[in-house]
Design a protein around this motif. Structure first.
Motif, PDB file in Angstrom:
ATOM      1  N   LEU A   1     -60.457  33.809 -89.383  1.00 43.19           N
ATOM      2  CA  LEU A   1     -60.872  32.490 -88.465  1.00 43.19           C
ATOM      3  C   LEU A   1     -61.415  31.194 -89.338  1.00 43.19           C
ATOM      4  CD1 LEU A   1     -64.346  34.157 -86.449  1.00 43.19           C
ATOM      5  CD2 LEU A   1     -62.920  32.931 -85.617  1.00 43.19           C
ATOM      6  N   GLU A   2     -61.855  31.346 -90.966  1.00 45.74           N
ATOM      7  CA  GLU A   2     -61.632  30.647 -91.862  1.00 45.74           C
ATOM      8  C   GLU A   2     -60.720  29.248 -92.029  1.00 45.74           C
ATOM      9  OE1 GLU A   2     -63.017  31.591 -95.363  1.00 45.74           O
ATOM     10  OE2 GLU A   2     -64.198  29.021 -96.029  1.00 45.74           O
ATOM     11  N   LYS A   3     -59.307  30.007 -91.408  1.00 41.54           N
ATOM     12  CA  LYS A   3     -57.900  29.213 -91.530  1.00 41.54           C
ATOM     13  C   LYS A   3     -58.373  28.187 -90.521  1.00 41.54           C
ATOM     14  CE  LYS A   3     -54.745  32.140 -93.810  1.00 41.54           C
ATOM     15  NZ  LYS A   3     -54.292  33.303 -94.061  1.00 41.54           N
ATOM     16  N   SER A   4     -58.787  28.481 -89.638  1.00 43.43           N
ATOM     17  CA  SER A   4     -58.257  27.596 -87.611  1.00 43.43           C
ATOM     18  C   SER A   4     -60.423  26.691 -87.733  1.00 43.43           C
ATOM     19  CB  SER A   4     -58.822  28.805 -86.571  1.00 43.43           C
ATOM     20  OG  SER A   4     -57.983  29.450 -86.652  1.00 43.43           O
ATOM     21  N   SER A   5     -61.344  26.852 -88.596  1.00 38.34           N
ATOM     22  CA  SER A   5     -62.156  26.477 -89.052  1.00 38.34           C
ATOM     23  C   SER A   5     -63.229  26.914 -89.757  1.00 38.34           C
ATOM     24  CB  SER A   5     -62.940  26.247 -87.525  1.00 38.34           C
ATOM     25  OG  SER A   5     -64.032  25.529 -87.355  1.00 38.34           O
ATOM     26  N   SER A   6     -62.966  25.765 -90.819  1.00 37.61           N
ATOM     27  CA  SER A   6     -63.439  26.728 -92.340  1.00 37.61           C
ATOM     28  C   SER A   6     -64.934  25.979 -92.312  1.00 37.61           C
ATOM     29  CB  SER A   6     -62.968  26.384 -93.176  1.00 37.61           C
ATOM     30  OG  SER A   6     -62.258  24.575 -93.264  1.00 37.61           O
TER      31      SER A   6
END
Lengths: 221, 272
Positions: free
Chosen positions: A161-166
């Motif tokens: 998830l962090e890669k998708s929107s940090s």
């Protein structure tokens, strides 16, 4: 192969439904995939154990359908039903905490398993964050069931998830820090879970050896 | 140009470190709209507007784009995911196509020096590429409709690729070339008409017909008139002549599809 996870999970349905699901896995073109997707969502909202594993079944059916006739009927119905549930989430939470927790678990599991060209589905990123942000609100943090769910989801899909929107992950963790530090009325178990997830992300989505020992081997000693 | 740069960035930005250090992640660069349609205000400068400006400046008969793409984006999650899937496929195709053109241009130049044949139509190939994602996506959708038929399945099975003759067999319109909307729609229409020659025999029953009826309703209501004469011919060569006469705007490039096929094959060899 007789005891694949799919088979195991399918056991929780009645016989007729089991047959339907097995056929959907083998020959998706021959069954009503909208019905299949609804069965899976319904069961996920009722059954917490199932909601943690349902993504795998969904992935397998979607793959089988794509392979068989390049179709995406199942995925489309599944996602649209999920969107429906997402819109009604606040009502669901008010009505039944358990169903709400099941829903979050399910949508996160779908995000985890159901990939498009090997990438997570963009359409789900913000809804998943919305659910997790909701679990990080003060009224949810006082509720151990919801904290438990939140932390479990972050363990599973946090890194992805962090890669998708940090940016949104940062926002979420502001809430978690505030909750851990400032909020009254948290149980010590809830604080423990929050502290662990804070350390977990701080370590790059890995728990250091000492942290792991601290959180997990105490009881065994 | 900015469009190209952006799509490059999306594709290339693959390493984890990069992803983390950049703020709103690679996804947001490929996307134009948030889930509820409301989340994107911060980044809305990223896409739509400047594309339109570029486009209007660069060529004269832009296809109308806004309504189609907007509606598609606002749609349900299922459609959003399908759109994303298609967008990524189109981006990948685009890179492949541009590589091919580059390779073809090289061989073209070599040939020119040896034989002196003018490649005036092909040499413009590079400028002639449709880069507007919204247009490409809409075209891809139309192509998918055509390919998602029993007739197409039968055609592909019955006529292997190396047996297909330009002008005789249906050839999927090239979505990467710049055409006016009208020309493109006409090409699609004619392509589908040709494909109908491979419709399954009618004895097979109502199921087959139903799928075609549905498709006609959606896509080519206008086709019905053209459909009958061609279908009654059912010949391979005959229909191609009648259809070619219909495509007025296709004429100026009537020679190029043949050439394109040649350059494509040489390009493919080059890439091996």
């Amino acid at each position: 192969m007789e005891n694949s996870p799919e088979d195991y999970r399918i056991q929780s349905f009645d016989l007729q439904t089991q047959m339907l699901l097995k056929t959907a896995l083998k020959d998706p073109g021959s069954v009503n995939l909208e019905k299949v997707s609804n069965i899976i969502v319904d069961q996920s909202l009722k059954d917490q154990v199932f909601s943690k594993e349902a993504g795998r079944i969904c992935y397998t059916i979607a793959q089988a359908e794509a392979k068989q006739n390049n179709g995406s009927v199942f995925r489309r119905n599944l996602l649209n039903r999920l969107q429906q549930e997402f819109k009604e989430r606040e009502g669901t939470r008010a009505r039944s905490l358990q169903e709400w927790v099941c829903f979050v678990t399910f949508i996160c599991n779908i995000y985890d398993y159901l990939k498009v060209n090997n990438m997570p589905m963009v359409a789900l990123v913000h809804p998943v964050y919305d659910c997790l942000m909701r679990l990080a609100q003060p009224d949810a943090l006082t509720n151990e069931e919801e904290v438990d769910c939140l932390v479990l989801q972050l363990h599973r899909i946090g890194e992805q998830l962090e890669k998708s929107s940090s940016q949104r992950m940062d926002e979420l963790f502001y809430l978690l820090r505030d909750g851990f530090l400032l909020q009254e009325g948290l149980t010590s178990m809830a604080r423990l879970l929050l502290l662990e997830i804070l350390e977990f992300r701080a370590g790059g989505w890995v728990l250091s050896g000492t942290a792991h020992r601290y959180y997990y081997s105490e009881i065994a000693d | 140009m900015s469009h190209l740069a952006r799509s490059r960035r999306c594709d290339g930005n693959n390493t984890e470190l990069e992803d983390r250090s950049h703020g709103p992640s690679r996804w947001s660069q490929c996307r134009k709209r948030g889930i509820d349609g409301s989340l994107r205000s911060k980044r809305s400068d990223d896409d739509g507007e400047d594309d339109t400006n570029n486009r209007n400046a660069s060529f004269t008969t832009p296809e109308s784009r806004a309504p189609v793409s907007r509606i598609a984006r606002q749609a349900d999650w299922g459609s959003q995911v399908e759109d994303d899937e298609m967008r990524r496929d189109v981006q990948r195709d685009m890179q492949r196509y541009r590589r091919r053109i580059l390779a073809a241009e090289v061989t073209q130049r070599e040939r020119k020096t040896s034989s002196g044949s003018s490649g005036s139509c092909d040499s413009k190939e590079g400028d002639n590429v449709e880069m507007d994602e919204a247009v490409l996506l809409r075209r891809q959708k139309q192509i998918n409709y055509g390919k998602n038929t029993l007739a197409y399945d039968r055609y592909v099975k019955e006529v292997p690729k190396h047996m297909r003759q330009p002008g005789v067999h249906p050839k999927t319109p090239n979505k990467f070339r710049k055409y006016s909307r009208r020309s493109w729609d006409q090409q699609i229409k004619l392509w589908k008409v040709k494909l109908h020659a491979w419709d399954p025999p009618t004895e097979e029953g109502g199921e087959v017909n139903a799928s075609h009826v549905e498709e006609l309703r959606f896509e080519d209501v206008m086709d019905i008139e053209i459909d009958f004469p061609v279908l009654s011919d059912t010949g391979n060569g005959t229909c191609s002549f009648s259809t070619h006469n219909l495509s007025v705007e296709d004429d100026d490039c009537a020679g190029t599809p043949v050439k394109m096929q040649k350059t494509e094959t040489t390009a493919e060899l080059d890439m091996l």
